[in-house]
Design a protein around this motif. Structure first.
Motif, PDB file in Angstrom:
ATOM      1  N   SER A  32      52.115  -2.066  -9.211  1.00 65.95           N
ATOM      2  CA  SER A  32      53.161  -3.058  -9.497  1.00 65.95           C
ATOM      3  C   SER A  32      52.638  -4.204 -10.368  1.00 65.95           C
ATOM      4  CB  SER A  32      53.711  -3.629  -8.186  1.00 65.95           C
ATOM      5  OG  SER A  32      52.672  -4.227  -7.425  1.00 65.95           O
ATOM      6  N   LEU A  33      51.324  -4.272 -10.554  1.00 63.50           N
ATOM      7  CA  LEU A  33      50.727  -5.320 -11.382  1.00 63.50           C
ATOM      8  C   LEU A  33      50.219  -4.713 -12.686  1.00 63.50           C
ATOM      9  CD1 LEU A  33      48.659  -7.283  -8.702  1.00 63.50           C
ATOM     10  CD2 LEU A  33      50.882  -7.889  -9.656  1.00 63.50           C
ATOM     11  N   PRO A  34      50.415  -5.405 -13.804  1.00 62.78           N
ATOM     12  CA  PRO A  34      49.982  -4.865 -15.095  1.00 62.78           C
ATOM     13  C   PRO A  34      48.466  -4.888 -15.238  1.00 62.78           C
ATOM     14  CG  PRO A  34      50.807  -7.107 -15.378  1.00 62.78           C
ATOM     15  CD  PRO A  34      51.063  -6.736 -13.947  1.00 62.78           C
ATOM     16  N   HIS A  35      47.907  -3.775 -15.730  1.00 56.51           N
ATOM     17  CA  HIS A  35      46.467  -3.716 -15.974  1.00 56.51           C
ATOM     18  C   HIS A  35      46.184  -2.577 -16.942  1.00 56.51           C
ATOM     19  CE1 HIS A  35      42.103  -3.896 -14.348  1.00 56.51           C
ATOM     20  NE2 HIS A  35      42.349  -4.899 -15.156  1.00 56.51           N
ATOM     21  N   PRO A  36      46.027  -2.883 -18.227  1.00 57.59           N
ATOM     22  CA  PRO A  36      45.793  -1.838 -19.230  1.00 57.59           C
ATOM     23  C   PRO A  36      44.541  -1.023 -18.909  1.00 57.59           C
ATOM     24  CG  PRO A  36      46.224  -3.962 -20.273  1.00 57.59           C
ATOM     25  CD  PRO A  36      46.060  -4.232 -18.822  1.00 57.59           C
ATOM     26  N   ILE A  37      44.558   0.233 -19.282  1.00 57.38           N
ATOM     27  CA  ILE A  37      43.457   1.127 -18.971  1.00 57.38           C
ATOM     28  C   ILE A  37      42.156   0.646 -19.596  1.00 57.38           C
ATOM     29  CG2 ILE A  37      43.938   2.648 -20.941  1.00 57.38           C
ATOM     30  CD1 ILE A  37      42.691   3.690 -17.410  1.00 57.38           C
ATOM     31  N   TRP A  38      42.229   0.022 -20.811  1.00 58.01           N
ATOM     32  CA  TRP A  38      40.993  -0.447 -21.443  1.00 58.01           C
ATOM     33  C   TRP A  38      40.364  -1.597 -20.677  1.00 58.01           C
ATOM     34  CZ3 TRP A  38      45.763  -0.269 -23.907  1.00 58.01           C
ATOM     35  CH2 TRP A  38      46.455  -1.487 -24.033  1.00 58.01           C
ATOM     36  N   ARG A  39      41.172  -2.315 -19.923  1.00 56.78           N
ATOM     37  CA  ARG A  39      40.610  -3.379 -19.079  1.00 56.78           C
ATOM     38  C   ARG A  39      40.049  -2.793 -17.781  1.00 56.78           C
ATOM     39  NH1 ARG A  39      40.979  -8.627 -20.024  1.00 56.78           N
ATOM     40  NH2 ARG A  39      41.951  -9.248 -21.977  1.00 56.78           N
ATOM     41  N   LYS A  40      40.783  -1.904 -17.169  1.00 58.58           N
ATOM     42  CA  LYS A  40      40.271  -1.280 -15.944  1.00 58.58           C
ATOM     43  C   LYS A  40      38.938  -0.592 -16.212  1.00 58.58           C
ATOM     44  CE  LYS A  40      41.303   2.093 -12.358  1.00 58.58           C
ATOM     45  NZ  LYS A  40      42.303   2.960 -11.717  1.00 58.58           N
ATOM     46  N   ASN A  41      38.844   0.130 -17.311  1.00 54.34           N
ATOM     47  CA  ASN A  41      37.618   0.864 -17.624  1.00 54.34           C
ATOM     48  C   ASN A  41      36.447  -0.056 -17.966  1.00 54.34           C
ATOM     49  OD1 ASN A  41      38.936   3.268 -17.190  1.00 54.34           O
ATOM     50  ND2 ASN A  41      39.280   3.705 -19.357  1.00 54.34           N
TER      51      ASN A  41
ATOM     52  N   TYR B 291      51.179  -4.213 -24.534  1.00 53.75           N
ATOM     53  CA  TYR B 291      51.215  -3.523 -23.237  1.00 53.75           C
ATOM     54  C   TYR B 291      52.095  -4.282 -22.239  1.00 53.75           C
ATOM     55  CZ  TYR B 291      49.714  -2.087 -18.580  1.00 53.75           C
ATOM     56  OH  TYR B 291      49.702  -1.679 -17.274  1.00 53.75           O
ATOM     57  N   LEU B 292      51.912  -5.613 -22.159  1.00 58.19           N
ATOM     58  CA  LEU B 292      52.687  -6.411 -21.216  1.00 58.19           C
ATOM     59  C   LEU B 292      54.181  -6.374 -21.549  1.00 58.19           C
ATOM     60  CD1 LEU B 292      50.362  -9.516 -20.804  1.00 58.19           C
ATOM     61  CD2 LEU B 292      50.824  -7.744 -19.113  1.00 58.19           C
ATOM     62  N   LEU B 293      54.502  -6.409 -22.823  1.00 60.32           N
ATOM     63  CA  LEU B 293      55.901  -6.319 -23.233  1.00 60.32           C
ATOM     64  C   LEU B 293      56.514  -5.008 -22.750  1.00 60.32           C
ATOM     65  CD1 LEU B 293      58.336  -7.341 -24.855  1.00 60.32           C
ATOM     66  CD2 LEU B 293      57.348  -6.250 -26.879  1.00 60.32           C
ATOM     67  N   GLN B 294      55.799  -3.921 -22.958  1.00 60.34           N
ATOM     68  CA  GLN B 294      56.292  -2.612 -22.524  1.00 60.34           C
ATOM     69  C   GLN B 294      56.381  -2.531 -21.004  1.00 60.34           C
ATOM     70  OE1 GLN B 294      53.624   0.791 -22.944  1.00 60.34           O
ATOM     71  NE2 GLN B 294      55.307   2.003 -23.772  1.00 60.34           N
ATOM     72  N   PHE B 295      55.379  -3.086 -20.311  1.00 62.21           N
ATOM     73  CA  PHE B 295      55.338  -3.035 -18.844  1.00 62.21           C
ATOM     74  C   PHE B 295      56.544  -3.739 -18.236  1.00 62.21           C
ATOM     75  CE2 PHE B 295      54.158  -4.826 -14.733  1.00 62.21           C
ATOM     76  CZ  PHE B 295      53.610  -3.744 -14.080  1.00 62.21           C
ATOM     77  N   TYR B 296      56.825  -4.967 -18.694  1.00 64.35           N
ATOM     78  CA  TYR B 296      57.926  -5.725 -18.098  1.00 64.35           C
ATOM     79  C   TYR B 296      59.288  -5.217 -18.555  1.00 64.35           C
ATOM     80  CZ  TYR B 296      54.508  -8.867 -16.115  1.00 64.35           C
ATOM     81  OH  TYR B 296      53.467  -9.381 -15.369  1.00 64.35           O
ATOM     82  N   LEU B 297      59.358  -4.623 -19.730  1.00 70.41           N
ATOM     83  CA  LEU B 297      60.603  -3.978 -20.130  1.00 70.41           C
ATOM     84  C   LEU B 297      60.920  -2.807 -19.210  1.00 70.41           C
ATOM     85  CD1 LEU B 297      60.411  -3.936 -24.042  1.00 70.41           C
ATOM     86  CD2 LEU B 297      62.158  -5.061 -22.638  1.00 70.41           C
ATOM     87  N   ARG B 298      59.879  -2.040 -18.859  1.00 65.75           N
ATOM     88  CA  ARG B 298      60.085  -0.908 -17.947  1.00 65.75           C
ATOM     89  C   ARG B 298      60.474  -1.398 -16.562  1.00 65.75           C
ATOM     90  NH1 ARG B 298      55.216   1.355 -19.683  1.00 65.75           N
ATOM     91  NH2 ARG B 298      54.327   0.778 -17.648  1.00 65.75           N
ATOM     92  N   GLN B 299      59.884  -2.510 -16.155  1.00 62.54           N
ATOM     93  CA  GLN B 299      60.141  -3.010 -14.805  1.00 62.54           C
ATOM     94  C   GLN B 299      61.552  -3.557 -14.634  1.00 62.54           C
ATOM     95  OE1 GLN B 299      57.388  -5.865 -13.191  1.00 62.54           O
ATOM     96  NE2 GLN B 299      56.457  -4.255 -11.968  1.00 62.54           N
TER      97      GLN B 299
ATOM     98  N   GLY C  47      63.666  -4.728 -17.780  1.00 64.00           N
ATOM     99  CA  GLY C  47      64.387  -4.965 -19.015  1.00 64.00           C
ATOM    100  C   GLY C  47      64.117  -6.340 -19.608  1.00 64.00           C
ATOM    101  N   ILE C  48      64.994  -6.767 -20.491  1.00 70.48           N
ATOM    102  CA  ILE C  48      64.828  -8.025 -21.202  1.00 70.48           C
ATOM    103  C   ILE C  48      64.756  -9.217 -20.236  1.00 70.48           C
ATOM    104  CG2 ILE C  48      65.915  -9.650 -22.809  1.00 70.48           C
ATOM    105  CD1 ILE C  48      64.719  -7.295 -24.190  1.00 70.48           C
ATOM    106  N   SER C  49      65.538  -9.152 -19.165  1.00 66.15           N
ATOM    107  CA  SER C  49      65.558 -10.269 -18.203  1.00 66.15           C
ATOM    108  C   SER C  49      64.185 -10.463 -17.574  1.00 66.15           C
ATOM    109  CB  SER C  49      66.611 -10.036 -17.114  1.00 66.15           C
ATOM    110  OG  SER C  49      66.331  -8.823 -16.424  1.00 66.15           O
ATOM    111  N   ALA C  50      63.478  -9.359 -17.286  1.00 65.41           N
ATOM    112  CA  ALA C  50      62.148  -9.469 -16.699  1.00 65.41           C
ATOM    113  C   ALA C  50      61.165 -10.078 -17.689  1.00 65.41           C
ATOM    114  CB  ALA C  50      61.648  -8.078 -16.256  1.00 65.41           C
ATOM    115  N   VAL C  51      61.309  -9.697 -18.970  1.00 62.99           N
ATOM    116  CA  VAL C  51      60.440 -10.264 -20.012  1.00 62.99           C
ATOM    117  C   VAL C  51      60.690 -11.754 -20.157  1.00 62.99           C
ATOM    118  CG1 VAL C  51      59.860 -10.225 -22.472  1.00 62.99           C
ATOM    119  CG2 VAL C  51      60.267  -8.078 -21.250  1.00 62.99           C
ATOM    120  N   LEU C  52      61.960 -12.150 -20.200  1.00 63.30           N
ATOM    121  CA  LEU C  52      62.301 -13.568 -20.341  1.00 63.30           C
ATOM    122  C   LEU C  52      61.829 -14.385 -19.140  1.00 63.30           C
ATOM    123  CD1 LEU C  52      65.885 -13.275 -21.856  1.00 63.30           C
ATOM    124  CD2 LEU C  52      63.765 -13.849 -23.042  1.00 63.30           C
TER     125      LEU C  52
END
Length: 384
Positions: A89-98, A364-372, A374-379
């Motif tokens: 449920s928390l954003p964490h790009p694979i390049w950061r995890k690795n 990545y964050l833009l895509q993550f919150y859009l999936r979660q 939509g636009i309201s989550a991003v805003l």
């Protein structure tokens, strides 16, 4: 010892580590530099005896750690969250995890406030070493509540507080919201409830109980605000999972410093420090258990007083700067390494790569919150 501390963004963890390090510098036991990763120079790495990376999870810090090792520095990775196993449920790009195991592979030791993290991460470090670091608390920071023999009836309301970040509303909703009708029925006129930094929806109860909301604020301002609030009972509900077990018991320290007796979930990290009924209260997952504990603590002022006095005595002894310095000095003997005299390799290319990664982070964050959501989550995220 000359210590270079690096970090990616200002946050309470960085603030607390900086304050502690600066006090050591004033005493002459440590010479420190605090720098954002992009501000680090080759000269900084050649200068330091120890590189302490705060919450590193980026490829650039991997390069800093590698260069520091080649120069003969003792390298430490500091984590106060299990960043390697963040919930989905928390954003964490694979390049950061690795990047986390790669930083640890260049580190002599891991430092953490969590025994859980120390045990997990030490196996990934080069030196297989770990140190559990507790917060140092100055005696003058504690709003000390002296033991008393009797508490007269004043007719004033018992003041409850729940201080947390916005995401912790879910914990309140799970464990305490179900018992709000009973609390209002039994104590609606006798208690007040204040939320700091978190705002669960209690619109159905605002006519039945005195409820206040205070927005989030910087750490120093928050500590002053909660100290001035004269709260008596602090709430800290928490679920029990691998991520939350790796948390630190900051809330126990913050509540105790402010003279507030705490009611905590019966799970790590609170079980490391709270003794039920002695210096605080531990409660299971059943909301009815929370109700019974709240009734006991609200009704018994003497019990509250005994518990907060015991909790504050613990801070004065085990969490004193002197005690923390003793623990630090014990480890410093292992940190001493001979500098190799090797010059630090250039940082221009790694720094450019880091700037590109920051662009990828934003995408990545833009895509993550859009999936979660939509636009309201991003805003909503932008407005935070």
């Amino acid at each position: 010892m000359r210590v270079l501390y690096t970090y990616e963004k200002e946050m309470p963890t960085v603030t607390m580590i900086r304050a502690s390090a600066m006090k050591r510098q004033e005493k002459g036991t440590e010479e420190v530099r605090f720098k954002h990763v992009l501000e680090v120079t080759r000269g900084d790495i050649e200068w330091c005896d120890m590189l302490n990376c705060i919450r590193p999870d980026d490829p650039y810090t991997v390069q800093l750690a590698r260069r520091a090792r080649k120069c003969g520095c003792y390298v430490v990775a500091y984590y106060d969250d299990d960043l390697y196993r963040l919930p989905s449920s928390l954003p964490h790009p694979i390049w950061r995890k690795n990047s986390i195991p790669k930083v640890l592979a260049q580190s002599d030791a891991v430092h953490s406030t969590s025994p859980y993290i120390c045990e997990k991460y030490r196996k990934m470090t080069l030196g297989k070493d770990a140190m559990i670091c507790d917060s140092a608390v100055e005696s003058e920071e504690i709003k000390q509540i002296g033991a008393i023999q009797a508490i007269p009836e004043t007719g004033e309301k018992v003041k409850l507080v729940y201080a947390a970040n916005p995401g912790h509303a879910a914990f309140f909703n799970r464990f305490i919201l179900p018992i709000m009708p009973q609390l209002c029925s039994s104590y609606g006129e006798r208690i007040s409830l204040t939320f700091m930094g978190v705002r669960p929806d209690l619109s159905d109860y605002e006519q039945q109980m005195e409820i206040h909301y205070i927005p989030g604020m910087p750490l120093d301002e928050y500590r002053q605000k909660i100290r001035e609030g004269n709260y008596e009972i602090g709430l800290s509900p928490l679920t029990s999972d691998e991520f939350t077990k790796c948390k630190y018991f900051n809330k126990f320290i913050e509540y105790t410093m402010a003279g507030i007796v705490g009611i905590y979930s019966n799970t790590e990290p609170y079980t490391y420090v709270v003794k039920n009924g002695e210096n605080g209260f531990l409660v299971g997952d059943d909301p009815q258990e929370w109700l019974e504990c709240l009734r006991c603590v609200i009704d018994d002022a003497m019990l509250r007083n005994r518990c907060i006095c015991a909790a504050q005595q613990l801070l004065l002894t085990e969490f004193s700067p002197q005690r923390q310095e003793e623990k630090l000095e014990q480890h410093q003997q292992k940190w001493k390494k001979e500098k190799t005299g090797e010059r630090c390799a250039g940082l221009a290319l790694p720094r450019l790569s880091y700037r590109l990664i920051r662009v990828l982070d934003k995408l990545y964050l833009l895509q993550f919150y859009l999936r979660q959501g939509g636009i309201s989550a991003v805003l909503a995220k932008v407005r935070q």
